[in-house]
Each structure stands twice: as C-alpha cells, then as structure tokens.
Write an enzyme that holds these catalytic residues in place. Structure first.
Site, short mmCIF file in Angstrom:
data_model
loop_
_atom_site.label_atom_id
_atom_site.label_comp_id
_atom_site.label_asym_id
_atom_site.label_seq_id
_atom_site.Cartn_x
_atom_site.Cartn_y
_atom_site.Cartn_z
N CYS A 26 -2.37 9.15 2.42
CA CYS A 26 -2.13 8.56 1.10
C CYS A 26 -3.25 8.95 0.16
CB CYS A 26 -2.02 7.05 1.20
SG CYS A 26 -3.46 6.28 1.95
N GLU A 57 0.89 -1.17 0.00
CA GLU A 57 0.00 0.00 0.00
C GLU A 57 0.92 1.22 0.00
OE1 GLU A 57 -3.05 -0.10 -0.49
OE2 GLU A 57 -4.07 -1.71 0.58
P1 NAD Z 1 8.23 5.01 4.79
O1 NAD Z 1 8.30 4.26 3.50
O2 NAD Z 1 9.31 5.95 5.11
O3 NAD Z 1 8.17 3.98 6.02
C1 NAD Z 1 7.15 3.01 6.15
C2 NAD Z 1 7.63 1.89 7.05
O4 NAD Z 1 8.67 1.17 6.39
C3 NAD Z 1 8.24 2.37 8.38
O5 NAD Z 1 7.83 1.51 9.39
C4 NAD Z 1 9.73 2.23 8.14
O6 NAD Z 1 10.49 2.07 9.29
C5 NAD Z 1 9.77 0.98 7.27
N1 NAD Z 1 10.98 0.81 6.47
C6 NAD Z 1 11.86 1.75 6.03
N2 NAD Z 1 12.83 1.18 5.28
C7 NAD Z 1 12.57 -0.15 5.26
C8 NAD Z 1 13.18 -1.27 4.64
N3 NAD Z 1 14.29 -1.14 3.89
N4 NAD Z 1 12.63 -2.49 4.79
C9 NAD Z 1 11.51 -2.65 5.52
N5 NAD Z 1 10.86 -1.62 6.13
C10 NAD Z 1 11.39 -0.39 6.00
O7 NAD Z 1 6.80 5.71 4.80
P2 NAD Z 1 6.20 6.74 5.87
O8 NAD Z 1 6.91 8.04 5.76
O9 NAD Z 1 6.11 6.08 7.20
O10 NAD Z 1 4.71 6.90 5.34
C11 NAD Z 1 4.34 7.81 4.37
C12 NAD Z 1 4.14 7.14 3.04
O11 NAD Z 1 3.23 6.06 3.18
C13 NAD Z 1 3.51 8.06 2.01
O12 NAD Z 1 4.12 7.84 0.77
C14 NAD Z 1 2.06 7.63 1.98
O13 NAD Z 1 1.37 7.91 0.80
C15 NAD Z 1 2.21 6.16 2.20
N6 NAD Z 1 0.97 5.60 2.72
C16 NAD Z 1 0.24 4.78 1.92
C17 NAD Z 1 -0.97 4.28 2.38
C18 NAD Z 1 -1.82 3.39 1.53
O14 NAD Z 1 -2.74 2.78 2.07
N7 NAD Z 1 -1.59 3.28 0.24
C19 NAD Z 1 -1.43 4.63 3.66
C20 NAD Z 1 -0.64 5.47 4.43
C21 NAD Z 1 0.55 5.95 3.98
#
Ligand code: NAD
Length: 523
Positions: free
Chosen positions: A275, A241
């Site tokens: 998102c 997502e």
């Molecule tokens: P992010 O990608 O920075 O982090 C998301 C999660 O991934 C965190 O828990 C982080 O610690 C983890 N992570 C980071 N690097 C990783 C790796 N190499 N391997 C595994 N896990 C790792 O995102 P964010 O800043 O927390 O959230 C914002 C983003 O999420 C925006 O782009 C938003 O659009 C998206 N989002 C999407 C949805 C959806 O349902 N489509 C919902 C909410 C947020």
C-alpha cells in the site's frame, strides 16, 4: 451485497511463483459465523476481567513464540505471497515482533486513566477523568500482501485492549492466516479469544452481518466502500486502511544516489504490491535526466525470480490477473506518450506471475497509470519545474496514504511535508515508518479513515468513557428546576460574568451572577 456464492468446503493455497497448490485448508461456512462470534464474546468477558499487566504478559509470550518460529513464518509468507525471504523477515516477522514488544511494554503507560481538568469555574467542584474499555469483539478483515504483519499489527493491540478477535485472512493467503491463529493459541491465549475464519469476500460480509463491535478492514478501495456501507447499515464503527498512490518528490538538492536507491526499493519491494509503494515520482527538471538514468540502471540490476532463491530481489506478482492490470496500464501510458526505460515485459519463462521491474518516464495525469493504484513493479517518473508544481501534482490524487520528499535541507522538507495531502510524509526515506511502532498509519481521501499502529491505533480498539465525580453535591445547582423570570435575569448575568468582553463588564455582572449560583433549585 453480492449474490451468495456456492460454498466450497476446501480452500487452496497457491504458490504464486509456480502456480502450484501448496496447502489445502478447511473453509468456514458463513452460517457458522454467528456461533463463532458468540464463542468470542464468551472468551472476551473473561479476558477483559484480567488486568492489563496480565494481558501484556501473554503478549510477551506471543512475541517469544513468533521469535522462536521466525524462520517458519518467513518461509510460509515467502511461499504463499511470493516475496523474497529477506522481505518476509523484515516486513512481516520483524514488524510483528516489534509490534508485540511495543504494546506489551508500553500499553500500561499509554492507557493510564487521564485526569481532565475543568477550565470553567462553574464546574470546578467536579473532577473528570477518561477511562478506556474494550469494544468486545473486533472483526479483522485482512489483505494478502503482508499476510502476517498486517493482521498482527491490528490483532495484538486489540487483545492488549481486552478484546476478542475474529479474523478473516485473504482467500489468497489462508495458510498464513491459519498460522496467525496458531501463534496465539501456542502462546496460551484463552480458547475462542482469537479465531480465524477462512473464506473469500462473502465470508467477510457474513462477519460484518454477525455484528462485531468494530471492524478493522485493510484492502482495496472498491472493497473498502462495500465494507463501509455494510458497517454503516449496522452502525458498526470501522477503520479502513485502503489503497495508496504514494508520491515521491525529488528536489534538485537531493542526494540522487540515495534517492534513486529509495525510488527503486520503494517501487519494487514486494514486487510493488505494497500500500506504501512509491507509485508516482515527481523530479525537478535540472536533475530529472540523471535521476531517471540512475533508477533505470539500478532497476536493471535487480534479480527477478522465486522468493525461495536467496538472491532474488523481486518475486512474482500474486496472480496472473494482477499482471494483466499492470500490463494494461503500461500499454495505455505508452500509447499516450510515456517511454519505458527498462522492463515492461511479462516473464512466463520464470513462472505465471512474473513481470520485469519497469521504469517509465514522461508519464502524465491523464494516464490510468497515474490515476489508479498500479500495485505492481512499476517506477513512474515525471519532471516538474518547481517544488510547488511537485506538491500540486502530488496532491492531484484522490488517494492520501503517504508520500516522501527528498532534499538535503530538512527544514525545506518539513515545510513541504505540511503541504502534502497524506496521512504520513517521510523526508529522505520511503515507507519505513510502517515499521516504527510509535508511528500512526492511516490514510486520507479514498485511502481510508482511522488509524492502526501507535497509541492512536490502540485507542481505535477502545471505547473512551468519561467519568465525572461531583465533590460538593450539596452545592446548589441553579440550572435544575424552579425556572422563573428572576432566574432568567440571573442566568444572563452569569453568562455575562463568564463570557462578556472586558473584565470591567464581567465584574459588574458578578453580583447578579452570584444570585443565580446561590439561588439553587426549587425541587
Ligand atoms: P481486497 O479488497 O481484494 O481484499 C481485502 C479483504 O477483503 C480480503 O480478505 C477479502 O476476502 C475481503 N473482502 C472482499 N470482499 C469483501 C466484502 N464484500 N466484504 C467484506 N470483506 C470482503 O484487497 P487485497 O487485494 O487483498 O489487498 C490489496 C489492496 O489492499 C491494495 O489496494 C492495497 O493498497 C491495500 N492495502 C492497504 C493497506 C493499508 O494499510 N492502507 C495495507 C495493505 C494493503
């Protein structure tokens, strides 16, 4: 894989409104993750042995626990993610309560074994059915923006389905992550079935390396790619997502009063850090002037401040770096000819992460503001000459999460919805489908793959098993061994009997075909 960072045993939870530390939590050493997964597997075996009804009964208890602690949950979400209390209550608490109610009440009906009738007369003596089985351990990797509703929206169906869950919350909202685990344990879920691990990206990598049976990842496109690669290397299935760049199409026949309120709410709720934020607005030229004025006037009325102030409508962004990104996108857009109608300034006088709700017009697709996810309080407008141009513009993006269409003619809305490249399209509303438990949520293109929420989201958490029973096992099976020239001819007749064009030809092949059927196998 990123170079291993030095492990720091404590995590700090920071209030984005003040920049102050509000809690300290123990981080999970990556070396402990395999052991945590082993514990989860042990707990899952007993949990999956319980009936679906028993599992749903416990999810009802979880719903009661969330309800009883709703104010405390809202308070923690507000303090750690910065959103106003009303948004924490609606978007995090209400959505979580409804998710629990939906799956606890409906999962037994949604997961009834399904009879699969066979259309082919050659296999009529068999009956097939679909059965659903849990994966085992689901790894949930969560973002910070809806730190309770997003993980619970995935964890609740996961446990209903009979899985254990290991969840890694965002390092920006570890305090909410801890609360999520606490809710399950208070509701009486077995020890080890739902475990939180606390840390940053490296811990997410360690979770995937430890080999959960499926990964549900929610986050940015860049991280999503890394997660997809890590999962692919181990052949772990995933749901992604990812980010959005949701378009809103405002047609000349729309109710501009309502549409402008939707545009303002859709762009600025959670300070634009959703998102499903409205990130691009295409408005038909005859109403573009009036619509921009309405949006700018309504944006000016919004109260910017800390979520703890009950009158606040737009809170802080999550971190100063996020504000930098919004500023850069706006600076570039203005340099290329866009006009800021209101907002556009940082507000360090209120706190380190505040940025004014900004309405910007005359944007175009050469600007980063229209190409990349902004994820901040920006309402970006562009005029178009026709509905077709609006759809073409909306589809001119690698993202495909959701979109909305505004018109008084719902048939026109449905017709255009079919042409928009997105996982969900709302006619005359924005984003609220996320709170409809029956509505599947999932993107296309770089917005990801798979689904959460709804029956489709539940099925993502189950393996499908096809079971087939042969009621006439002594009936000859001519496809078994005993091949020779005669069988070759009879087999071809049989194919003609089933598939030749025209009934006459098919009946003519019937006798030869029967020879194949009755001849049976030799050994
Ligand atoms: P992010 O990608 O920075 O982090 C998301 C999660 O991934 C965190 O828990 C982080 O610690 C983890 N992570 C980071 N690097 C990783 C790796 N190499 N391997 C595994 N896990 C790792 O995102 P964010 O800043 O927390 O959230 C914002 C983003 O999420 C925006 O782009 C938003 O659009 C998206 N989002 C999407 C949805 C959806 O349902 N489509 C919902 C909410 C947020």
């Amino acid at each position: 894989m990123a170079a291993p960072a030095t492990f720091s045993p404590l995590m700090e939870s920071i209030d984005p409104a003040t920049g102050m530390v509000i809690a300290r939590l123990e981080a999970t050493p990556p070396s402990e993750v395999p052991g945590i997964l082993t514990q989860a597997r042990r707990a899952q075996a007993g949990w999956a042995a319980q009936s679906l009804q028993e599992r749903c009964a416990l999810v009802h208890r979880l719903r009661e626990t969330i309800y009883a602690r709703r104010q405390e949950i809202a308070e923690r979400v507000m303090r750690e993610s910065g959103k106003p209390r009303v948004e924490a209550l609606f978007a995090d608490v209400l959505v979580s309560l409804d998710t629990a109610a939906y799956y606890a009440n409906l999962a037994p009906a949604l997961l009834l074994p399904e009879h699969v009738p066979h259309h082919n007369p050659a296999v009529k003596a068999k009956s097939g059915s679909l059965h659903y089985e849990p994966y085992g351990v689901i790894g949930v990797i969560a973002p910070w923006n809806y730190p309770v509703a997003i993980p619970l929206g995935q964890m609740i169906p996961a446990v209903v389905a009979g899985n254990a869950v290991v969840i890694k919350p965002s390092e920006l909202t570890p305090w909410c992550g801890a609360l999520v685990e606490e809710l399950f344990s208070q509701a009486g879920f077995p020890v080890g079935l739902v475990q939180v691990i606390q840390g940053s990206g490296e811990l997410g990598e360690a979770l995937i390396l430890a080999g959960p049976d499926k990964v549900i990842f929610t986050g940015s496109v860049a991280t999503g790619r890394r997660v997809a690669e890590a999962c692919a290397r181990r052949l772990i299935p995933s749901v992604l997502e990812l980010g959005g760049k949701d378009a809103m199409i405002v047609l000349a026949d729309a109710d501009l009063e309502v549409a402008s309120s939707a545009a303002v709410w859709g762009s600025f709720t959670n300070c634009g850090q959703a998102c499903l934020s409205v990130e691009r607005i295409y408005v038909e030229r005859p109403v573009a002037g009036r619509f921009s004025e309405l949006c700018a006037a309504k944006a000016r009325l919004l109260k910017l401040g800390p979520g703890s102030d009950p009158h606040t409508e737009v809170g802080p962004m999550i971190r100063p770096q996020q504000v930098d990104r919004v500023e850069e996108q706006l600076r570039e857009a203005v340099a290329r000819g866009a006009r800021i109608l209101t907002g556009g300034r940082r507000r360090p006088d209120i706190g380190p992460c505040f940025f004014e709700p900004t309405v910007i017009a005359d944007v175009d697709h050469s600007m980063r503001l229209m190409q990349e996810e902004t994820f901040g309080p920006v309402l970006a407008l562009r005029s178009v000459d026709s509905e077709q141009e609006a759809v073409t513009m909306a589809n001119d993006s690698p993202f495909g999460l959701a979109a909305s269409i505004w018109t008084r003619d719902s048939r026109r809305g449905r017709r255009l919805a079919a042409q928009v490249h997105a996982g969900a399209v709302m006619v005359n509303d924005v984003a609220s489908y996320f709170g409809i438990s029956e509505a599947p949520h999932g993107g296309r293109g770089v917005s990801g793959w798979g689904h959460t929420h709804s029956r489709l989201g539940l099925l993502e958490l189950l393996r499908v098993k096809y079971v087939d029973v042969d009621h006439l096992p002594r009936w000859p099976k001519s496809w078994w061994f005993g091949y020779n020239e005669e069988l070759g001819v009879a087999a071809d007749r049989f194919l003609q009997f089933l598939f030749a064009p025209g009934w006459r030809h098919r009946w003519k092949s019937a006798r030869g075909a029967m020879r194949a059927v009755f001849r049976g196998h030799r050994i």
